[in-house]
Write a protein that holds these residues in place. Structure first.
Motif, short mmCIF file in Angstrom:
data_model
loop_
_atom_site.label_atom_id
_atom_site.label_comp_id
_atom_site.label_asym_id
_atom_site.label_seq_id
_atom_site.Cartn_x
_atom_site.Cartn_y
_atom_site.Cartn_z
N ALA A 3 39.66 17.59 64.60
CA ALA A 3 38.97 16.35 64.98
C ALA A 3 39.62 15.18 64.26
O ALA A 3 39.90 15.25 63.07
CB ALA A 3 37.50 16.44 64.61
N PHE A 4 39.87 14.12 64.99
CA PHE A 4 40.42 12.91 64.41
C PHE A 4 39.31 11.87 64.36
O PHE A 4 38.74 11.50 65.38
CB PHE A 4 41.59 12.39 65.25
N ILE A 5 38.99 11.42 63.14
CA ILE A 5 37.93 10.44 62.96
C ILE A 5 38.48 9.22 62.25
O ILE A 5 39.52 9.29 61.59
CB ILE A 5 36.74 11.02 62.16
N GLY A 6 37.79 8.11 62.39
CA GLY A 6 38.20 6.88 61.74
C GLY A 6 37.64 6.80 60.32
O GLY A 6 37.20 7.79 59.75
N PRO A 7 37.65 5.61 59.74
CA PRO A 7 37.13 5.43 58.39
C PRO A 7 35.64 5.75 58.32
O PRO A 7 34.88 5.38 59.20
CB PRO A 7 37.37 3.95 58.09
N VAL A 8 35.25 6.46 57.26
CA VAL A 8 33.85 6.86 57.07
C VAL A 8 33.43 6.46 55.67
O VAL A 8 34.18 6.68 54.71
CB VAL A 8 33.67 8.38 57.25
N GLN A 9 32.26 5.88 55.55
CA GLN A 9 31.70 5.54 54.24
C GLN A 9 30.29 6.10 54.17
O GLN A 9 29.41 5.68 54.92
CB GLN A 9 31.68 4.03 54.05
N ILE A 10 30.08 7.07 53.28
CA ILE A 10 28.77 7.69 53.10
C ILE A 10 28.24 7.21 51.75
O ILE A 10 28.84 7.46 50.72
CB ILE A 10 28.88 9.22 53.13
N PHE A 11 27.09 6.56 51.78
CA PHE A 11 26.52 6.03 50.55
C PHE A 11 25.71 7.08 49.81
O PHE A 11 25.81 7.21 48.60
CB PHE A 11 25.62 4.82 50.85
N ASN A 12 24.88 7.84 50.52
CA ASN A 12 24.00 8.78 49.84
C ASN A 12 23.61 9.90 50.80
O ASN A 12 23.26 9.63 51.95
CB ASN A 12 22.75 8.05 49.34
N VAL A 13 23.65 11.13 50.34
CA VAL A 13 23.11 12.29 51.07
C VAL A 13 22.16 12.98 50.12
O VAL A 13 22.58 13.50 49.09
CB VAL A 13 24.22 13.26 51.52
N ASN A 14 20.88 12.96 50.44
CA ASN A 14 19.87 13.54 49.57
C ASN A 14 19.13 14.63 50.33
O ASN A 14 18.31 14.36 51.18
CB ASN A 14 18.89 12.44 49.12
N GLY A 16 20.34 16.83 52.44
CA GLY A 16 20.81 17.02 53.80
C GLY A 16 22.25 17.49 53.81
O GLY A 16 22.82 17.85 52.80
N VAL A 17 22.84 17.48 54.98
CA VAL A 17 24.21 17.93 55.16
C VAL A 17 25.00 16.82 55.84
O VAL A 17 24.58 16.30 56.87
CB VAL A 17 24.27 19.21 56.02
N ALA A 18 26.12 16.45 55.26
CA ALA A 18 27.03 15.50 55.89
C ALA A 18 28.12 16.32 56.58
O ALA A 18 28.96 16.92 55.93
CB ALA A 18 27.64 14.56 54.86
N HIS A 19 28.10 16.37 57.89
CA HIS A 19 29.03 17.19 58.66
C HIS A 19 29.99 16.27 59.39
O HIS A 19 29.60 15.52 60.27
CB HIS A 19 28.24 18.05 59.65
N ILE A 20 31.26 16.36 59.02
CA ILE A 20 32.29 15.53 59.64
C ILE A 20 33.45 16.45 60.02
O ILE A 20 34.00 17.14 59.18
CB ILE A 20 32.80 14.43 58.69
N ASP A 22 35.56 19.56 62.21
CA ASP A 22 35.36 20.93 62.65
C ASP A 22 34.79 21.77 61.51
O ASP A 22 35.24 21.69 60.38
CB ASP A 22 36.68 21.54 63.10
N THR A 23 33.79 22.59 61.84
CA THR A 23 33.15 23.44 60.85
C THR A 23 32.80 24.78 61.49
O THR A 23 32.28 24.82 62.60
CB THR A 23 31.86 22.79 60.33
N VAL A 24 33.11 25.86 60.79
CA VAL A 24 32.77 27.18 61.29
C VAL A 24 31.36 27.55 60.84
O VAL A 24 30.52 27.95 61.64
CB VAL A 24 33.77 28.24 60.79
N VAL A 25 31.08 27.40 59.54
CA VAL A 25 29.78 27.80 58.99
C VAL A 25 29.32 26.73 58.02
O VAL A 25 30.08 26.28 57.17
CB VAL A 25 29.88 29.15 58.24
N ILE A 26 28.05 26.31 58.15
CA ILE A 26 27.42 25.45 57.16
C ILE A 26 26.29 26.25 56.53
O ILE A 26 25.37 26.67 57.22
CB ILE A 26 26.87 24.16 57.80
#
Length: 72
Positions: A3-14, A16-20, A22-26
Motif C-alpha cells: 500500500a502506498f500512503i501519503g504523509p500521516v501524523q498520529i497524535f495519540n492512540v489510547n 486502540g489500534v492504528a492500522h496503516i 497491509d497487515t496479516v494479523v493484528i
C-alpha cells in the motif's frame, strides 16, 4: 500488494489500534477483565447513583478469554 500512503501524523492512540497499510494479523498485546457493581464506573462532574443494594455476583466459566501469549 503493498500500500502506498501519503504523509500521516498520529497524535495519540489510547486503547486502540492504528492500522496503516497491509497487515496479516493484528493481535492484542494485553488484556484485562473488570467486574463492578451498580454505579461504580460512572464518570462526570456530579454523579448520583440511587441503588438500595449492589451485589456483584460474577461467575466466569471461561478459563482463557483472549490469549495474548506470544503476541510480541
Amino acid at each position: 500488494m503493498p500500500a502506498f500512503i501519503g504523509p500521516v501524523q498520529i497524535f495519540n492512540v489510547n486503547g486502540g489500534v492504528a492500522h496503516i497499510g497491509d497487515t496479516v494479523v493484528i493481535s492484542p498485546k494485553t488484556n484485562t477483565k473488570t467486574t463492578s457493581g451498580a454505579g461504580s464506573n460512572s464518570v462526570g462532574a456530579i454523579v448520583f447513583a440511587a441503588t438500595l443494594a449492589s451485589a456483584n455476583n460474577t461467575l466466569d466459566t471461561n478459563l482463557i478469554d483472549q490469549p495474548t501469549i506470544g503476541n510480541n
